[in-house]
Scaffold this motif. Structure first.
Motif, PDB file in Angstrom:
ATOM      1  N   VAL A  11       0.843  -1.196   0.000  1.00 50.45           N
ATOM      2  CA  VAL A  11       0.000   0.000   0.000  1.00 50.45           C
ATOM      3  C   VAL A  11       0.882   1.252   0.000  1.00 50.45           C
ATOM      4  N   LYS A  12       1.952   1.248   0.779  1.00 54.24           N
ATOM      5  CA  LYS A  12       2.866   2.392   0.803  1.00 54.24           C
ATOM      6  C   LYS A  12       3.479   2.635  -0.576  1.00 54.24           C
ATOM      7  N   ALA A  13       3.926   1.562  -1.209  1.00 50.99           N
ATOM      8  CA  ALA A  13       4.554   1.685  -2.530  1.00 50.99           C
ATOM      9  C   ALA A  13       3.554   2.169  -3.571  1.00 50.99           C
ATOM     10  N   MET A  14       2.356   1.638  -3.529  1.00 57.55           N
ATOM     11  CA  MET A  14       1.331   2.065  -4.486  1.00 57.55           C
ATOM     12  C   MET A  14       0.937   3.521  -4.251  1.00 57.55           C
ATOM     13  N   PHE A  15       0.954   3.956  -2.999  1.00 57.78           N
ATOM     14  CA  PHE A  15       0.694   5.354  -2.684  1.00 57.78           C
ATOM     15  C   PHE A  15       1.743   6.243  -3.345  1.00 57.78           C
ATOM     16  N   GLU A  16       3.010   5.840  -3.290  1.00 55.76           N
ATOM     17  CA  GLU A  16       4.073   6.618  -3.937  1.00 55.76           C
ATOM     18  C   GLU A  16       3.842   6.714  -5.440  1.00 55.76           C
ATOM     19  N   ARG A  50       2.262  -6.383 -10.704  1.00 50.32           N
ATOM     20  CA  ARG A  50       2.262  -6.345 -12.170  1.00 50.32           C
ATOM     21  C   ARG A  50       1.399  -7.471 -12.737  1.00 50.32           C
ATOM     22  N   LYS A  51       1.520  -8.670 -12.187  1.00 53.10           N
ATOM     23  CA  LYS A  51       0.705  -9.799 -12.646  1.00 53.10           C
ATOM     24  C   LYS A  51      -0.781  -9.540 -12.430  1.00 53.10           C
ATOM     25  N   ALA A  52      -1.114  -8.805 -11.378  1.00 48.36           N
ATOM     26  CA  ALA A  52      -2.510  -8.471 -11.085  1.00 48.36           C
ATOM     27  C   ALA A  52      -2.981  -7.263 -11.890  1.00 48.36           C
ATOM     28  N   GLU A  53      -2.106  -6.738 -12.729  1.00 43.70           N
ATOM     29  CA  GLU A  53      -2.397  -5.592 -13.597  1.00 43.70           C
ATOM     30  C   GLU A  53      -2.776  -4.337 -12.814  1.00 43.70           C
ATOM     31  N   LEU A  54      -2.123  -4.154 -11.677  1.00 42.10           N
ATOM     32  CA  LEU A  54      -2.289  -2.921 -10.906  1.00 42.10           C
ATOM     33  C   LEU A  54      -1.206  -1.908 -11.265  1.00 42.10           C
ATOM     34  N   VAL A  55      -0.058  -2.413 -11.738  1.00 44.72           N
ATOM     35  CA  VAL A  55       1.025  -1.543 -12.192  1.00 44.72           C
ATOM     36  C   VAL A  55       1.524  -2.042 -13.545  1.00 44.72           C
ATOM     37  N   ARG A  56       2.193  -1.137 -14.251  1.00 45.22           N
ATOM     38  CA  ARG A  56       2.858  -1.494 -15.508  1.00 45.22           C
ATOM     39  C   ARG A  56       4.319  -1.122 -15.377  1.00 45.22           C
ATOM     40  N   SER A  57       5.171  -1.953 -15.935  1.00 41.72           N
ATOM     41  CA  SER A  57       6.601  -1.652 -15.899  1.00 41.72           C
ATOM     42  C   SER A  57       6.996  -0.996 -17.216  1.00 41.72           C
ATOM     43  N   ILE A  58       7.878  -0.017 -17.103  1.00 38.23           N
ATOM     44  CA  ILE A  58       8.412   0.697 -18.250  1.00 38.23           C
ATOM     45  C   ILE A  58       9.913   0.453 -18.260  1.00 38.23           C
ATOM     46  N   ARG A  59      10.387  -0.111 -19.345  1.00 42.37           N
ATOM     47  CA  ARG A  59      11.813  -0.441 -19.435  1.00 42.37           C
ATOM     48  C   ARG A  59      12.618   0.768 -19.901  1.00 42.37           C
ATOM     49  N   VAL A  76      -7.572   0.125  -1.998  1.00 38.95           N
ATOM     50  CA  VAL A  76      -6.654  -0.489  -1.037  1.00 38.95           C
ATOM     51  C   VAL A  76      -6.950  -1.988  -0.938  1.00 38.95           C
ATOM     52  N   GLY A  77      -8.225  -2.353  -1.035  1.00 38.15           N
ATOM     53  CA  GLY A  77      -8.605  -3.762  -0.989  1.00 38.15           C
ATOM     54  C   GLY A  77      -7.966  -4.582  -2.093  1.00 38.15           C
ATOM     55  N   GLU A  78      -7.955  -4.040  -3.314  1.00 42.09           N
ATOM     56  CA  GLU A  78      -7.324  -4.751  -4.437  1.00 42.09           C
ATOM     57  C   GLU A  78      -5.846  -4.997  -4.157  1.00 42.09           C
ATOM     58  N   ILE A  79      -5.185  -3.979  -3.661  1.00 35.98           N
ATOM     59  CA  ILE A  79      -3.741  -4.077  -3.393  1.00 35.98           C
ATOM     60  C   ILE A  79      -3.476  -5.125  -2.321  1.00 35.98           C
ATOM     61  N   ILE A  80      -4.190  -5.020  -1.217  1.00 33.18           N
ATOM     62  CA  ILE A  80      -3.943  -5.936  -0.099  1.00 33.18           C
ATOM     63  C   ILE A  80      -4.279  -7.378  -0.489  1.00 33.18           C
ATOM     64  N   ARG A  81      -5.412  -7.594  -1.151  1.00 35.06           N
ATOM     65  CA  ARG A  81      -5.774  -8.959  -1.549  1.00 35.06           C
ATOM     66  C   ARG A  81      -4.786  -9.547  -2.542  1.00 35.06           C
ATOM     67  N   THR A  82      -4.246  -8.717  -3.420  1.00 35.14           N
ATOM     68  CA  THR A  82      -3.240  -9.187  -4.377  1.00 35.14           C
ATOM     69  C   THR A  82      -2.017  -9.719  -3.641  1.00 35.14           C
TER      70      THR A  82
END
Length: 151
Positions: A11-16, A50-59, A76-82
């Motif tokens: 949750v902290k990382a996703m907040f950033e 990334r697998k849960a498609e909440l973030v995308r990586s940029i190379r 927050v629920g999606e993040i925690i459950r993932t």
């Protein structure tokens, strides 16, 4: 009920990432530094996110991670459950389509009713807090004179 470091740090990382939304990718080094977290641990968490498609990586040299959706669309629920799995206080309230309930008394157990109410309440709270809500709270807290806010 207590979350592990997976859920709390996720949750902290996703907040950033939410704070940086719209400004390009954010490296794990920056997230680790701002939140005082282990970069190696963040790498593990971001693999799941990334697998849960909440973030995308940029190379690339200016690469990193961005939110896969807008901050108001990620809860927050999606993040925690993932990262943690179901937030149930007891396994007996998790409905499994393959096995049903492990307890043969599930249909007549009063304590299961209590656990189910707790589970429903927890889910209601975390599913109604978005990353945008966290940003809004952060903005309110940091706008108060002399107040430093850390999550």
């Amino acid at each position: 009920m207590k979350l592990s470091t997976k859920g709390r740090y996720g949750v902290k990382a996703m907040f950033e990432l939410a704070l940086a939304h719209g400004n390009g990718p954010t490296s794990l080094n920056i997230i680790a530094e701002k939140q005082n977290l282990s970069i190696h641990y963040l790498e593990q968490l971001f693999s799941s996110l990334r697998k849960a498609e909440l973030v995308r990586s940029i190379r690339g040299a200016q690469g990193g991670y961005i939110l896969a959706r807008n901050p108001e669309e990620i809860t927050v629920g999606e993040i925690i459950r993932t990262l943690e799995g179901p937030l149930a206080p007891s396994d007996c309230v998790i409905e499994n389509e393959d096995k049903g309930h492990d307890c043969n008394r599930a249909g007549c157990c009063v304590t299961r009713t209590v656990w189910k109410k707790i589970w429903d309440s927890i889910n209601d709270v975390v599913d109604n807090i978005t990353l945008q809500d966290m940003i809004d709270d952060h903005d309110k807290m940091t706008s108060e004179e002399g107040y430093m806010y850390y999550i």
